[in-house]
Design an enzyme around this catalytic site. Structure first.
Site, short mmCIF file in Angstrom:
data_model
loop_
_atom_site.label_atom_id
_atom_site.label_comp_id
_atom_site.label_asym_id
_atom_site.label_seq_id
_atom_site.Cartn_x
_atom_site.Cartn_y
_atom_site.Cartn_z
N ASP A 49 32.07 -25.24 41.99
CA ASP A 49 31.87 -24.07 42.99
C ASP A 49 30.86 -24.64 44.18
O ASP A 49 29.81 -24.93 43.47
CB ASP A 49 31.64 -22.93 42.23
N TYR A 54 26.28 -23.57 51.69
CA TYR A 54 25.23 -23.88 50.79
C TYR A 54 24.65 -25.40 51.28
O TYR A 54 25.38 -26.30 51.43
CB TYR A 54 25.85 -24.23 49.56
N LYS A 215 12.78 -16.75 30.28
CA LYS A 215 11.49 -17.50 31.05
C LYS A 215 10.51 -16.72 31.59
O LYS A 215 9.71 -17.14 31.96
CB LYS A 215 11.94 -18.71 31.94
N SER A 288 19.03 -27.09 37.74
CA SER A 288 18.10 -27.69 38.52
C SER A 288 17.74 -29.09 37.58
O SER A 288 17.19 -29.95 38.06
CB SER A 288 16.73 -27.16 38.70
N ASN A 296 23.88 -24.83 29.33
CA ASN A 296 24.73 -23.99 29.62
C ASN A 296 26.28 -24.11 29.23
O ASN A 296 27.03 -23.25 28.91
CB ASN A 296 24.72 -23.82 30.88
#
Length: 326
Positions: A49, A54, A215, A288, A296
């Site tokens: 995506d 972006y 986190k 990142s 993930n």
């Protein structure tokens, strides 16, 4: 990596969708972005995506570079249109003119003849909906787009668009809302509107901008390298301030034993919870670092039984958001 049908269509997308999001003027090095994209491919992710806004086109260009050597029939590419990318009064929105010019620019940056999924990034109150849906239908018939979707539209807007799409014989098969175990607003009106129409949810901000990874600690400043630590700006600022409240973070901390019990990381627990929700076809997750991508991706097919999912609900219920107006 497991795959699911998207809406009432024959298209299957990966349960984990890689979101190649770069904010305007993002300074993330190209090689870092490309390493994450390569890790996604190596992890079995087939659905990617992005959006023309972006990185002001940079995200699409880097995605095109990463996928250049891949068989086109093996990947699903999604991009979006709405936000300003052109010059003059017609350089934004969902008018026929902007939609047509935006798709051609996206295809050039992506280095492909067509996109599988084309998303109306927001609703355009200044353009007749019939004009927008007809423009998308024309792109489908021209072979530049296969399926139509929307992002952050209301239940009423989705119903109206779906009716127009059906008249024009094109498929509106997905909606991309903000949706996570902490932000459950779509469940109130949007999901009930979409399910009978055969429209799937493909959520973003699925980890609540990192809050559900654990986190962020209550009573402690955000890590300087985190999204929150680099400064809260734009539309996500209010959301992050709300999610970083100590009461929210204390509840999230209570999920750690559940994640350990399931043999999952906190991020995997949050994604597995979301993938259990009715009407969810895939979860968009950015990263990142390549290691985050692999973590993930491992949430696809992760075991999460009814009892454990219910315990997640019970812990987060007092701080979860169930309405955009809340």
């Amino acid at each position: 990596m497991e795959h699911r049908h998207l809406g009432r269509s024959g298209l299957r997308i990966s349960e984990i969708v890689f979101g190649n999001l770069l904010y305007p003027h993002d300074s993330t090095p190209d090689e870092t972005v490309l390493s994450c994209l390569r890790a996604a491919l190596d992890s079995g992710i087939t659905t990617f995506d992005t959006a023309d806004i972006y990185g002001l086109g940079r995200s699409e260009r880097l995605l095109g570079r990463a996928l250049a050597g891949e068989p086109r029939d093996g990947v699903v590419i999604c991009t979006k249109v709405f936000f300003p990318t052109g010059t003059g009064p017609n350089g934004a929105g969902l008018s026929r003119k902007h939609v047509r010019e935006a798709i051609d620019a996206s295809l050039r940056r992506l280095g492909t003849d067509y996109v599988d999924l084309y998303t109306a990034h927001r609703y355009d109150p200044h353009t007749p909906l019939e004009e927008t849906v007809t423009a998308f239908a024309d792109l489908v018939r021209a072979g530049k787009v296969l399926y139509m979707g929307v992002s952050e539209w209301t239940a009423g807007q989705i119903r109206e668009a779906a009716a127009l799409a059906a008249e024009l014989r094109v498929q509106l098969v997905y909606n991309m809302p903000q949706y996570s175990a902490l932000w459950r607003a779509p469940e109130t009106e949007v999901v009930p509107a979409c399910e009978p129409l055969g429209i799937s949810q493909v959520p973003y901000f699925t980890l609540a901008q990192g809050v559900l990874t654990g986190k962020y600690a209550p009573g402690t400043p955000p890590p300087p390298e985190s999204r929150a630590g680099t400064g809260l700006v734009g539309g996500r600022a209010d959301f992050m301030r709300r999610m970083l409240a100590d009461g929210v973070l204390e509840r999230v901390r209570r999920l750690e034993p559940l994640a350990k019990e399931a043999g999952l990381t906190m991020a995997q627990l949050a994604l597995a919870w979301l993938l259990r929700r009715p009407n969810v076809a895939g979860a968009v997750v950015g990263a990142s670092r390549a290691a985050q991508v692999r973590e993930n991706a491992a949430a696809s097919g992760a075991p999460l039984d009814d009892a454990l999912a219910a315990r997640v609900d019970d812990i987060l219920a007092p701080v979860a958001v169930y309405s955009d107006a809340a």
